[in-house]
Design an enzyme around this catalytic site. Structure first.
Site, PDB file in Angstrom:
ATOM      1  N   ASP A  28     -12.507   0.216 -34.398  1.00  0.00           N
ATOM      2  CA  ASP A  28     -12.782  -1.222 -34.455  1.00  0.00           C
ATOM      3  C   ASP A  28     -13.057  -1.649 -35.898  1.00  0.00           C
ATOM      4  O   ASP A  28     -13.953  -1.105 -36.551  1.00  0.00           O
ATOM      5  CB  ASP A  28     -14.002  -1.528 -33.577  1.00  0.00           C
ATOM      6  CG  ASP A  28     -14.130  -3.000 -33.228  1.00  0.00           C
ATOM      7  OD1 ASP A  28     -13.314  -3.805 -33.716  1.00  0.00           O
ATOM      8  OD2 ASP A  28     -15.042  -3.348 -32.464  1.00  0.00           O
ATOM      9  N   ASP A  29     -12.270  -2.605 -36.381  1.00  0.00           N
ATOM     10  CA  ASP A  29     -12.438  -3.142 -37.746  1.00  0.00           C
ATOM     11  C   ASP A  29     -12.299  -2.069 -38.821  1.00  0.00           C
ATOM     12  O   ASP A  29     -12.975  -2.103 -39.851  1.00  0.00           O
ATOM     13  CB  ASP A  29     -13.801  -3.841 -37.898  1.00  0.00           C
ATOM     14  CG  ASP A  29     -13.838  -5.223 -37.258  1.00  0.00           C
ATOM     15  OD1 ASP A  29     -12.877  -5.568 -36.545  1.00  0.00           O
ATOM     16  OD2 ASP A  29     -14.825  -5.943 -37.444  1.00  0.00           O
ATOM     17  N   CYS A  68      -9.722  -8.991 -32.713  1.00  0.00           N
ATOM     18  CA  CYS A  68      -9.906  -7.976 -31.690  1.00  0.00           C
ATOM     19  C   CYS A  68      -9.199  -8.201 -30.347  1.00  0.00           C
ATOM     20  O   CYS A  68      -8.322  -7.432 -29.973  1.00  0.00           O
ATOM     21  CB  CYS A  68     -11.406  -7.819 -31.457  1.00  0.00           C
ATOM     22  SG  CYS A  68     -11.819  -6.547 -30.300  1.00  0.00           S
ATOM     23  N   ARG A  72      -6.015  -5.969 -28.684  1.00  0.00           N
ATOM     24  CA  ARG A  72      -6.215  -5.051 -27.556  1.00  0.00           C
ATOM     25  C   ARG A  72      -5.310  -5.402 -26.380  1.00  0.00           C
ATOM     26  O   ARG A  72      -4.823  -4.518 -25.665  1.00  0.00           O
ATOM     27  CB  ARG A  72      -7.686  -5.064 -27.145  1.00  0.00           C
ATOM     28  CG  ARG A  72      -8.558  -4.404 -28.181  1.00  0.00           C
ATOM     29  CD  ARG A  72     -10.039  -4.795 -28.090  1.00  0.00           C
ATOM     30  NE  ARG A  72     -10.699  -4.398 -29.319  1.00  0.00           N
ATOM     31  CZ  ARG A  72     -11.296  -3.216 -29.519  1.00  0.00           C
ATOM     32  NH1 ARG A  72     -11.376  -2.355 -28.526  1.00  0.00           N
ATOM     33  NH2 ARG A  72     -11.819  -2.924 -30.679  1.00  0.00           N
ATOM     34  N   LYS A 122     -15.354  -0.092 -25.918  1.00  0.00           N
ATOM     35  CA  LYS A 122     -15.305  -1.551 -25.983  1.00  0.00           C
ATOM     36  C   LYS A 122     -14.072  -2.089 -25.251  1.00  0.00           C
ATOM     37  O   LYS A 122     -12.945  -1.739 -25.581  1.00  0.00           O
ATOM     38  CB  LYS A 122     -15.280  -1.971 -27.455  1.00  0.00           C
ATOM     39  CG  LYS A 122     -15.106  -3.455 -27.699  1.00  0.00           C
ATOM     40  CD  LYS A 122     -15.122  -3.731 -29.195  1.00  0.00           C
ATOM     41  CE  LYS A 122     -14.867  -5.195 -29.512  1.00  0.00           C
ATOM     42  NZ  LYS A 122     -14.900  -5.467 -30.960  1.00  0.00           N
ATOM     43  N   HIS A 124     -13.480  -5.883 -24.222  1.00  0.00           N
ATOM     44  CA  HIS A 124     -13.227  -7.148 -24.923  1.00  0.00           C
ATOM     45  C   HIS A 124     -11.959  -7.868 -24.468  1.00  0.00           C
ATOM     46  O   HIS A 124     -11.296  -8.546 -25.251  1.00  0.00           O
ATOM     47  CB  HIS A 124     -13.199  -6.933 -26.443  1.00  0.00           C
ATOM     48  CG  HIS A 124     -13.741  -8.134 -27.172  1.00  0.00           C
ATOM     49  ND1 HIS A 124     -13.912  -8.173 -28.537  1.00  0.00           N
ATOM     50  CD2 HIS A 124     -14.145  -9.341 -26.726  1.00  0.00           C
ATOM     51  CE1 HIS A 124     -14.399  -9.336 -28.907  1.00  0.00           C
ATOM     52  NE2 HIS A 124     -14.549 -10.068 -27.810  1.00  0.00           N
ATOM     53  N   SER A 149     -17.707  -7.408 -27.689  1.00  0.00           N
ATOM     54  CA  SER A 149     -18.136  -6.855 -28.966  1.00  0.00           C
ATOM     55  C   SER A 149     -19.657  -6.743 -29.020  1.00  0.00           C
ATOM     56  O   SER A 149     -20.369  -7.622 -28.531  1.00  0.00           O
ATOM     57  CB  SER A 149     -17.637  -7.743 -30.108  1.00  0.00           C
ATOM     58  OG  SER A 149     -17.916  -7.155 -31.355  1.00  0.00           O
ATOM     59  N   HIS A 228     -17.296  -1.544 -36.205  1.00  0.00           N
ATOM     60  CA  HIS A 228     -17.599  -2.973 -36.206  1.00  0.00           C
ATOM     61  C   HIS A 228     -19.056  -3.217 -36.602  1.00  0.00           C
ATOM     62  O   HIS A 228     -19.941  -2.411 -36.328  1.00  0.00           O
ATOM     63  CB  HIS A 228     -17.332  -3.547 -34.809  1.00  0.00           C
ATOM     64  CG  HIS A 228     -17.227  -5.038 -34.746  1.00  0.00           C
ATOM     65  ND1 HIS A 228     -18.310  -5.876 -34.924  1.00  0.00           N
ATOM     66  CD2 HIS A 228     -16.161  -5.847 -34.516  1.00  0.00           C
ATOM     67  CE1 HIS A 228     -17.914  -7.122 -34.791  1.00  0.00           C
ATOM     68  NE2 HIS A 228     -16.618  -7.146 -34.546  1.00  0.00           N
ATOM     69  N   ASP A 280      -7.826  -1.592 -34.357  1.00  0.00           N
ATOM     70  CA  ASP A 280      -7.451  -2.886 -33.771  1.00  0.00           C
ATOM     71  C   ASP A 280      -7.070  -3.943 -34.798  1.00  0.00           C
ATOM     72  O   ASP A 280      -6.283  -4.835 -34.509  1.00  0.00           O
ATOM     73  CB  ASP A 280      -8.562  -3.408 -32.851  1.00  0.00           C
ATOM     74  CG  ASP A 280      -9.838  -3.778 -33.593  1.00  0.00           C
ATOM     75  OD1 ASP A 280     -10.030  -3.342 -34.751  1.00  0.00           O
ATOM     76  OD2 ASP A 280     -10.675  -4.504 -32.999  1.00  0.00           O
ATOM     77  N   ASN A 281      -7.633  -3.905 -35.988  1.00  0.00           N
ATOM     78  CA  ASN A 281      -7.299  -4.870 -37.032  1.00  0.00           C
ATOM     79  C   ASN A 281      -7.949  -4.412 -38.331  1.00  0.00           C
ATOM     80  O   ASN A 281      -8.669  -3.410 -38.363  1.00  0.00           O
ATOM     81  CB  ASN A 281      -7.765  -6.293 -36.676  1.00  0.00           C
ATOM     82  CG  ASN A 281      -9.212  -6.380 -36.237  1.00  0.00           C
ATOM     83  OD1 ASN A 281      -9.494  -6.645 -35.074  1.00  0.00           O
ATOM     84  ND2 ASN A 281     -10.148  -6.139 -37.142  1.00  0.00           N
ATOM     85  N   LYS A 301      -9.325  -8.405 -42.320  1.00  0.00           N
ATOM     86  CA  LYS A 301      -9.449  -8.996 -40.989  1.00  0.00           C
ATOM     87  C   LYS A 301      -9.280 -10.512 -41.033  1.00  0.00           C
ATOM     88  O   LYS A 301      -9.778 -11.190 -41.925  1.00  0.00           O
ATOM     89  CB  LYS A 301     -10.820  -8.646 -40.407  1.00  0.00           C
ATOM     90  CG  LYS A 301     -11.065  -9.166 -38.997  1.00  0.00           C
ATOM     91  CD  LYS A 301     -12.395  -8.671 -38.453  1.00  0.00           C
ATOM     92  CE  LYS A 301     -12.646  -9.178 -37.049  1.00  0.00           C
ATOM     93  NZ  LYS A 301     -13.881  -8.630 -36.455  1.00  0.00           N
TER      94      LYS A 301
END
Length: 493
Positions: A28-29, A68, A72, A122, A124, A149, A228, A280-281, A301
């Site tokens: 994540d991130d 996010c 996903r 996660k 989301h 999140s 994240h 994810d990003n 991001k």
């Protein structure tokens, strides 16, 4: 010698006849430059580095959104988020909408072939009234994790590092604390960040062990809450990384990866399991040293620059994937059709945007993909895609920064002004991955014409789904009126 060779061939064919297991790791991130194996000098990621050293490392792997929820949705369905309506931005605890149930996820594709499935981490992609959109309604037999999140609830009084270091920042206010859910029940609220990764690791490894004991092929989807904001880590990792809190969080995630690999080895299925890792990003540059790093890529991001949507990716399958590096163009969209092909499962009867990448994985071959389409945080039919990559070239039709990518060295990253370009900006990403040098001479007109043609063809095929963010919020999720700060999301229990 011939007998030995024949025996090896028969053994390999028998092994391949057994359906492979799949482990999908999703950070994540995490930025393109955050892992040790992707060049970061102070990140301690020995297990992910091991995957890269003994697996296939992608240099040109993309997700479909710089934030996010839409990323996903595309990962799990093999379709751009615009088709399923997961836009603009991300889903919130009070969102009534979620990933539509008529979308087919990787889990549902594999269940048709007898796979047991689990998600740990996660989600989301919505909760909804009466748990309508939880993973257990989307093909997953088992679920342990936070449904959105972990910053989407007040966190300033929660502990993120031992012994009692409070979380850095304030996260969302005026809403309930984030819950840890087991299937469709609240297991803990607020989630205990110091013990969260341990719980994930134990559940993931037990799932693998049980699946092997029951002689079931399995799909484990592990979308980590790391890295994240706000970062957190338990006692085994807090203060252990030279990179500070972000490094500790990343190291803890890497530790779980190591435990999953160890379990695959101990249960004897590591040679029949494809492990795929990506994120994810891009990174939240606004967090500075507490955020990620995009390496050579521009911005992060929230943007459609390379730093927002190009991700580190690794495929690992001992005996089937030979170690190396591939420059083949690939996307998170391609995971569903590739897993389906390897499992012998039928593809969903819908328009997929993903393509089979097994030729890349098994043969280090060429990609069936020549294009990547970059959607912004808030896509619309009016503006459509902001940028298009075709082969090594990328054309920007629009650019817009994001607060996530605040960067004093490059004002383009955080400028919220929408800029339109006619002719589009054009970059050769093979020679200029940082998008510094616009190819603005007439000699590139033929390339721009080709990109415009594929852009128009793609846009003609795109049908925007109902916007899931426009659905009404659930009022009682907005404020916690309970005396003990423990409100059950979505329905009373």
């Amino acid at each position: 010698m011939c007998v030995i060779a024949l025996f090896a061939l028969i053994t390999a064919q028998c092994a391949r006849a057994t359906p492979p297991n799949f482990v999908l790791l999703f950070a994540d991130d995490l930025g393109y430059g955050d892992l040790g194996c992707f060049g970061h000098p102070s990140s301690l990621t020995p297990n992910l580095d091991r995957l890269a050293a003994h697996g296939l490392r992608f240099t040109d792997f993309y997700v479909t959104s710089p934030v996010c929820s839409p990323s996903r949705a595309a990962l799990l369905t093999g379709r751009y988020q615009t088709r399923s309506g997961i836009y603009p931005g991300v889903l919130y605890p009070a969102s009534k909408g979620g990933l539509p149930l008529n979308e087919t996820t990787i889990a549902e594709v594999l269940k048709s072939k007898g796979y047991t499935t689990a998600i740990v981490g996660k989600w989301h992609l919505g909760v909804g009234l009466n748990d309508t959109y939880l993973p257990t309604r989307q093909g997953f037999d088992n679920y342990l994790g936070i449904p959105y999140s972990h910053d989407q609830g007040p966190c300033q009084n929660l502990t993120c590092f031992p012994p009692d270091v409070k979380c850095y920042g304030f996260c969302d206010q005026g809403v309930v604390t984030v819950p840890l859910m087991f299937n469709e029940n609240i297991k803990q609220q607020p989630a205990d960040f110091l013990q969260l990764e341990k719980a994930y690791s134990e559940y993931a490894t037990q799932f693998i062990t049980d699946a092997v004991r029951n002689n079931r092929p399995f799909f484990l989807y592990y979308p980590s809450d790391h890295t994240h904001y706000p970062q957190y880590a338990g006692a085994d990792y807090a203060g252990k990384s030279p990179r500070g809190p972000f490094g500790d969080a990343l190291m803890e995630f890497d530790g779980t990866v190591g435990k999953i690999l160890q379990t695959l080895e101990e249960t004897g299925v590591i040679n029949n399991t494809l492990v795929f890792f990506t994120g994810d990003n891009g990174p939240e540059l606004m967090r500075k040293s507490r955020g990620g790093n995009a390496g050579l890529m521009k911005c992060g991001k929230g943007t459609t620059y390379e730093g927002g949507m190009r991700e580190p990716a690794i495929a690992y399958w001992p005996g089937s994937i030979q170690p190396g590096v591939t420059r083949a163009l690939a996307s998170s969209l391609d995971i569903l059709p590739s897993f389906a092909k390897l499992a012998g499962a039928a593809l969903p009867d819908v328009q997929l945007d993903g393509v089979d990448m097994t030729n890349i994985l098994l043969n280090h071959g060429a990609s069936e993909r020549q294009t990547i389409f970059y959607y912004p945080i808030a896509p619309s039919e009016k503006y459509s895609v902001f940028a298009v990559r075709w082969k090594n070239f990328k054309a920007h039709y629009y650019t817009q920064g994001a607060i996530h990518s605040e960067n004093p060295q490059d004002s383009n990253c955080s400028s919220l002004f929408l800029k339109r370009y006619d002719p589009p900006l054009l970059y050769n990403l093979e020679a200029d991955p940082s998008e510094n040098y616009n190819l603005n001479s007439t000699e590139w007109d033929s390339v721009l014409k080709q990109i415009q043609a594929v852009k128009e063809q793609f846009e003609a095929s795109m049908v925007f789904g109902e916007n899931r963010q426009r659905l009404h919020v659930i009022p009682h999720m907005v404020t916690d009126h309970t005396s003990n700060n423990r409100c059950i999301p979505m329905k009373s229990r």
